[in-house]
Write a protein that holds these residues in place. Structure first.
Motif, PDB file in Angstrom:
ATOM      1  N   CYS A 196       0.824  -1.209   0.000  1.00 45.54           N
ATOM      2  CA  CYS A 196       0.000   0.000   0.000  1.00 45.54           C
ATOM      3  C   CYS A 196       0.860   1.262   0.000  1.00 45.54           C
ATOM      4  O   CYS A 196       0.572   2.233  -0.711  1.00 45.54           O
ATOM      5  CB  CYS A 196      -0.928   0.019   1.214  1.00 45.54           C
ATOM      6  SG  CYS A 196      -2.218  -1.245   1.181  1.00 45.54           S
ATOM      7  N   SER A 197       1.921   1.259   0.783  1.00 45.44           N
ATOM      8  CA  SER A 197       2.798   2.430   0.864  1.00 45.44           C
ATOM      9  C   SER A 197       3.521   2.666  -0.457  1.00 45.44           C
ATOM     10  O   SER A 197       3.565   3.797  -0.962  1.00 45.44           O
ATOM     11  CB  SER A 197       3.821   2.246   1.995  1.00 45.44           C
ATOM     12  OG  SER A 197       3.168   2.074   3.228  1.00 45.44           O
ATOM     13  N   ILE A 198       4.086   1.599  -1.023  1.00 46.15           N
ATOM     14  CA  ILE A 198       4.801   1.734  -2.293  1.00 46.15           C
ATOM     15  C   ILE A 198       3.839   2.146  -3.404  1.00 46.15           C
ATOM     16  O   ILE A 198       4.154   3.000  -4.240  1.00 46.15           O
ATOM     17  CB  ILE A 198       5.508   0.412  -2.646  1.00 46.15           C
ATOM     18  CG1 ILE A 198       6.656   0.146  -1.663  1.00 46.15           C
ATOM     19  CG2 ILE A 198       6.030   0.444  -4.076  1.00 46.15           C
ATOM     20  CD1 ILE A 198       7.763   1.164  -1.714  1.00 46.15           C
TER      21      ILE A 198
ATOM     22  N   ALA B 243      -4.593   0.491   3.452  1.00 51.44           N
ATOM     23  CA  ALA B 243      -3.608   0.809   4.489  1.00 51.44           C
ATOM     24  C   ALA B 243      -4.293   1.017   5.830  1.00 51.44           C
ATOM     25  O   ALA B 243      -3.814   0.529   6.867  1.00 51.44           O
ATOM     26  CB  ALA B 243      -2.809   2.050   4.093  1.00 51.44           C
ATOM     27  N   ILE B 244      -5.411   1.732   5.834  1.00 48.02           N
ATOM     28  CA  ILE B 244      -6.151   1.953   7.085  1.00 48.02           C
ATOM     29  C   ILE B 244      -6.630   0.622   7.661  1.00 48.02           C
ATOM     30  O   ILE B 244      -6.483   0.348   8.858  1.00 48.02           O
ATOM     31  CB  ILE B 244      -7.343   2.896   6.837  1.00 48.02           C
ATOM     32  CG1 ILE B 244      -6.837   4.300   6.540  1.00 48.02           C
ATOM     33  CG2 ILE B 244      -8.282   2.913   8.039  1.00 48.02           C
ATOM     34  CD1 ILE B 244      -7.915   5.265   6.102  1.00 48.02           C
ATOM     35  N   ALA B 245      -7.189  -0.230   6.803  1.00 49.82           N
ATOM     36  CA  ALA B 245      -7.715  -1.519   7.265  1.00 49.82           C
ATOM     37  C   ALA B 245      -6.620  -2.391   7.864  1.00 49.82           C
ATOM     38  O   ALA B 245      -6.781  -2.984   8.942  1.00 49.82           O
ATOM     39  CB  ALA B 245      -8.405  -2.243   6.113  1.00 49.82           C
ATOM     40  N   PHE B 246      -5.469  -2.455   7.192  1.00 49.12           N
ATOM     41  CA  PHE B 246      -4.407  -3.353   7.663  1.00 49.12           C
ATOM     42  C   PHE B 246      -3.610  -2.759   8.812  1.00 49.12           C
ATOM     43  O   PHE B 246      -3.042  -3.502   9.615  1.00 49.12           O
ATOM     44  CB  PHE B 246      -3.506  -3.759   6.496  1.00 49.12           C
ATOM     45  CG  PHE B 246      -4.139  -4.785   5.607  1.00 49.12           C
ATOM     46  CD1 PHE B 246      -4.080  -6.133   5.933  1.00 49.12           C
ATOM     47  CD2 PHE B 246      -4.839  -4.415   4.471  1.00 49.12           C
ATOM     48  CE1 PHE B 246      -4.687  -7.091   5.133  1.00 49.12           C
ATOM     49  CE2 PHE B 246      -5.447  -5.360   3.654  1.00 49.12           C
ATOM     50  CZ  PHE B 246      -5.376  -6.702   3.991  1.00 49.12           C
ATOM     51  N   TYR B 247      -3.568  -1.438   8.933  1.00 48.07           N
ATOM     52  CA  TYR B 247      -2.963  -0.861  10.134  1.00 48.07           C
ATOM     53  C   TYR B 247      -3.880  -1.038  11.339  1.00 48.07           C
ATOM     54  O   TYR B 247      -3.414  -1.197  12.470  1.00 48.07           O
ATOM     55  CB  TYR B 247      -2.596   0.607   9.933  1.00 48.07           C
ATOM     56  CG  TYR B 247      -1.131   0.760   9.589  1.00 48.07           C
ATOM     57  CD1 TYR B 247      -0.152   0.658  10.576  1.00 48.07           C
ATOM     58  CD2 TYR B 247      -0.723   0.954   8.285  1.00 48.07           C
ATOM     59  CE1 TYR B 247       1.193   0.748  10.271  1.00 48.07           C
ATOM     60  CE2 TYR B 247       0.615   1.049   7.961  1.00 48.07           C
ATOM     61  CZ  TYR B 247       1.570   0.948   8.954  1.00 48.07           C
ATOM     62  OH  TYR B 247       2.898   1.027   8.650  1.00 48.07           O
ATOM     63  N   LEU B 248      -5.178  -1.023  11.097  1.00 46.36           N
ATOM     64  CA  LEU B 248      -6.107  -1.349  12.174  1.00 46.36           C
ATOM     65  C   LEU B 248      -5.884  -2.791  12.636  1.00 46.36           C
ATOM     66  O   LEU B 248      -5.903  -3.092  13.834  1.00 46.36           O
ATOM     67  CB  LEU B 248      -7.547  -1.157  11.706  1.00 46.36           C
ATOM     68  CG  LEU B 248      -8.645  -1.419  12.738  1.00 46.36           C
ATOM     69  CD1 LEU B 248      -8.493  -0.508  13.953  1.00 46.36           C
ATOM     70  CD2 LEU B 248     -10.022  -1.241  12.111  1.00 46.36           C
ATOM     71  N   GLY B 249      -5.623  -3.686  11.669  1.00 44.02           N
ATOM     72  CA  GLY B 249      -5.287  -5.067  12.010  1.00 44.02           C
ATOM     73  C   GLY B 249      -4.018  -5.155  12.837  1.00 44.02           C
ATOM     74  O   GLY B 249      -3.928  -5.955  13.784  1.00 44.02           O
ATOM     75  N   SER B 250      -3.019  -4.337  12.512  1.00 44.24           N
ATOM     76  CA  SER B 250      -1.774  -4.330  13.290  1.00 44.24           C
ATOM     77  C   SER B 250      -2.008  -3.839  14.711  1.00 44.24           C
ATOM     78  O   SER B 250      -1.418  -4.358  15.665  1.00 44.24           O
ATOM     79  CB  SER B 250      -0.729  -3.443  12.602  1.00 44.24           C
ATOM     80  OG  SER B 250      -0.185  -4.086  11.485  1.00 44.24           O
TER      81      SER B 250
END
Length: 198
Positions: free
Chosen positions: A26-28, A142-149
């Protein structure tokens, strides 16, 4: 010499690396699409929207976070509270950046990427539309997977708090039996200072 096991990691490796991998993509992806927009905006002597700048910063901070926590985890020194603090910070940055981006292009997200909507000037209209949508999608992911983190960090903190992961061998470097000299034996001068056996 006995061999001692290393401490078990409280981090589920599969879940941790999966989340970090998607965050990296997502970042790249975000940096790539924004770089394309910025290049052509600068070339056409237009100003760079602040939404792009904030999103760019969020993506760069995300990459820095991935590298920092990744190195710490590989060295066995990743603290869950440290990871949680940074993941919350990056999640907030992505959320703010996405909110601003969505507000700026909300009328474009659900429109069709066709010549009728985007024109045919130099044949780039449809391509730009798709890049806009890709940038929007990268930010959502990115928001979804950072929430997962963040959730994973909290789970790990609770595991450590429940003492499921303790030092493997806390006494491995300590003397477990104290030597006590036997003063009952005869060690007089006449025996040369040695215990008497007779």
């Amino acid at each position: 010499m006995p061999k001692y096991r290393s401490n078990p990691t409280p981090w589920p490796n599969g879940g941790y690396y999966f989340l970090r991998f998607i965050q990296f993509i997502c970042s790249i992806g975000t940096i790539g699409t924004l770089s394309y927009f910025v290049y052509y905006l600068v070339r056409a002597r237009f100003g760079i929207p602040y939404e792009f700048i904030i999103l760019y910063v969020a993506a760069l901070l995300s990459l820095l976070n991935i590298v920092t926590t990744g190195v710490a985890k590989c060295c066995g020194a990743l603290n869950a509270k440290f990871a949680l603090a940074f993941d919350v910070l990056i999640l907030a940055a992505w959320t703010v950046a996405f909110a601003l981006l969505h507000r700026a292009m909300h009328g474009l997200i659900f429109s069709d990427c066709t010549d009728g909507h985007w024109g045919t000037a130099e044949g780039n209209g449809v391509y730009v539309c798709r890049l806009y949508k890709a940038t929007w999608a990268f930010a959502v992911a990115a928001i979804a997977f950072y929430l997962g983190s963040v959730i994973l960090d909290i789970v790990v903190i609770r595991r450590v708090g429940n003492h499921k992961y303790v030092v493997a061998n806390p006494k491995s470097m300590q003397q477990t039996k104290q030597y006590t000299p036997n003063y009952q034996q005869d060690t007089s001068y006449g025996s040369g200072g040695l215990p008497s056996h007779g």
